[in-house]
Design an enzyme around this catalytic site. Structure first.
Site, PDB file in Angstrom:
ATOM      1  N   ASP A   1       9.563  30.628   4.951  1.00  0.00           N
ATOM      2  CA  ASP A   1       9.399  30.941   3.519  1.00  0.00           C
ATOM      3  C   ASP A   1       9.037  29.713   2.671  1.00  0.00           C
ATOM      4  O   ASP A   1       9.702  29.430   1.658  1.00  0.00           O
ATOM      5  CB  ASP A   1      10.703  31.510   2.931  1.00  0.00           C
ATOM      6  CG  ASP A   1      11.270  32.666   3.731  1.00  0.00           C
ATOM      7  OD1 ASP A   1      10.493  33.421   4.332  1.00  0.00           O
ATOM      8  OD2 ASP A   1      12.515  32.828   3.720  1.00  0.00           O
TER       9      ASP A   1
ATOM     10  N   GLU B   1       7.693  41.952  -0.611  1.00  0.00           N
ATOM     11  CA  GLU B   1       8.496  40.757  -0.935  1.00  0.00           C
ATOM     12  C   GLU B   1       7.575  39.534  -0.975  1.00  0.00           C
ATOM     13  O   GLU B   1       6.351  39.667  -0.850  1.00  0.00           O
ATOM     14  CB  GLU B   1       9.617  40.554   0.096  1.00  0.00           C
ATOM     15  CG  GLU B   1       9.121  40.310   1.512  1.00  0.00           C
ATOM     16  CD  GLU B   1      10.238  40.282   2.555  1.00  0.00           C
ATOM     17  OE1 GLU B   1      11.415  40.532   2.231  1.00  0.00           O
ATOM     18  OE2 GLU B   1       9.921  40.013   3.730  1.00  0.00           O
TER      19      GLU B   1
HETATM   20  O1  FUB Z   1      14.069  34.433   4.793  1.00  0.00           O
HETATM   21  C1  FUB Z   1      14.693  35.626   4.425  1.00  0.00           C
HETATM   22  C2  FUB Z   1      13.714  36.601   3.880  1.00  0.00           C
HETATM   23  O2  FUB Z   1      12.742  36.900   4.876  1.00  0.00           O
HETATM   24  C3  FUB Z   1      12.894  36.131   2.712  1.00  0.00           C
HETATM   25  O3  FUB Z   1      13.584  36.049   1.511  1.00  0.00           O
HETATM   26  C4  FUB Z   1      11.807  37.139   2.780  1.00  0.00           C
HETATM   27  O4  FUB Z   1      10.707  36.898   1.976  1.00  0.00           O
HETATM   28  C5  FUB Z   1      11.491  37.142   4.259  1.00  0.00           C
HETATM   29  O5  FUB Z   1      10.614  36.097   4.597  1.00  0.00           O
END
Ligand code: FUB
Length: 324
Positions: free
Chosen positions: A15, A223
């Site tokens: 991320d 997301e």
């Molecule tokens: O790293 C945890 C979660 O996985 C992140 O917040 C999301 O975007 C996904 O990459």
């Protein structure tokens, strides 16, 4: 840059939020670890407990400096579990780190931690931002010294538990032709510690000007919000989650609406895909992660960078992920 490059071979980082501060590139990733928690759709296996900061001054060949651990759950007074994707912004001589973390009731909130230096360490505030929820904050410093936060994530990211910024009795994920859930955008207060207004929907339209639907899983938001600006346009990019794409949409102002434009990165080895886009020394780069080095363990992700190129009309050339 001919081949994408893994940046931190000795550890699992994911991320990446990347910014240029004082002429140097700083990377703010999640720090994956082997927790032993079984994989599920709630993302419990992403049980991260701290952040490191990395920096470099040559993306393609330069050494990557690890500035060490800069914030951990033990030091956050309201912490429950799971430090997920963070971002950092600079304003008025200070660096502000925004991080999603479950509180003691297992509800994701967004917290702020402050440092005098881009490499931290970051000192957390006593409480999360009032009215904050869900995950994946991305901060956009706009013209006229206005700062916006984009956030939100489905499934384990809990966005389906809210409507109009209020918690629902029961989570509701729209389906089929119903409008998809939108990422959120909100202006930050001048002190960077609270929202200056109620978060709004960031609407993503299709080519006919209609909001993307929940059933359009290869295009709708899931997301990993990111914002950048190129040639007079705002570019909002994001992950489609269960269809594993990084897509983008363009707009004329930070609140949108935005219009879907295409795929930036096809699926990588792993389940999640998450990125940031930044210009450094005249070239554009896509920072992201995949699970090739861990042999496909979805919760042990590795940081990568690849060059990103635009076509003359401003569209982005699709990069092939490692799952192809
Ligand atoms: O790293 C945890 C979660 O996985 C992140 O917040 C999301 O975007 C996904 O990459």
């Amino acid at each position: 840059m001919k081949e994408p490059r893994y940046l931190v071979p000795g550890d699992y980082m994911a991320d990446p939020a990347v910014h240029v501060f004082n002429g140097r590139l700083y990377i703010y990733p999640s720090h994956d670890r082997e927790s032993g928690i079984p994989e599920n759709d709630n993302g419990d296996h992403f049980d991260m407990k701290d952040y490191h900061v990395f920096s470099m001054d040559d993306v393609e060949h330069g050494e990557v400096t690890d500035h060490g651990m800069v914030l951990r759950t033990e030091d956050i007074p309201w912490a429950g579990r799971q430090l997920w994707d963070c971002d950092v912004a600079f304003r008025n001589g200070k660096y502000y780190m925004y991080f999603p973390l479950k509180d003691k009731n297992d509800i994701f909130r967004i917290g702020v931690a402050i440092s005098d230096k881009p490499e931290g360490p970051f000192i957390p505030q006593e409480n999360p931002i009032k009215g904050s929820y869900s995950i994946d904050p991305c901060i956009w410093p706009d013209k006229d010294d206005e700062y916006y936060m984009y956030f939100g994530g489905l499934w384990g990211g809990q966005l389906q538990r809210y409507r109009n910024n209020k918690a629902l009795e029961c989570a509701q994920l729209p389906e089929g032709d119903e409008p998809a859930l939108c990422p959120k955008v909100v202006q930050l207060r001048e002190d960077m510690l609270e929202f200056a207004e109620e978060p709004r929907d960031l609407v993503i339209l299709d080519e006919k000007g209609k909001p993307l639907t929940a059933g359009d899983t290869k295009r709708r938001f899931f997301e990993a919000s990111w914002m950048h600006y190129y040639n007079g346009k705002y570019y909002f990019s994001y992950s489609t989650g269960d269809t594993h794409l990084i897509c983008y949409a363009t707009g004329d102002n930070p609140y949108g609406p935005f219009t879907y434009r295409g795929v930036i990165l096809t699926p990588v080895v792993g389940w999640t895909t998450h990125h940031s886009i930044v210009e450094y020394r005249g070239k554009w780069y896509l920072f992201h992660h995949d699970c090739v080095p861990s042999g496909g363990k979805t919760w042990l992700r590795s940081l990568k960078v690849a060059e990103l190129k635009y076509n003359p009309d401003g569209t982005i050339q699709t990069i092939k992920g490692t799952a192809e």
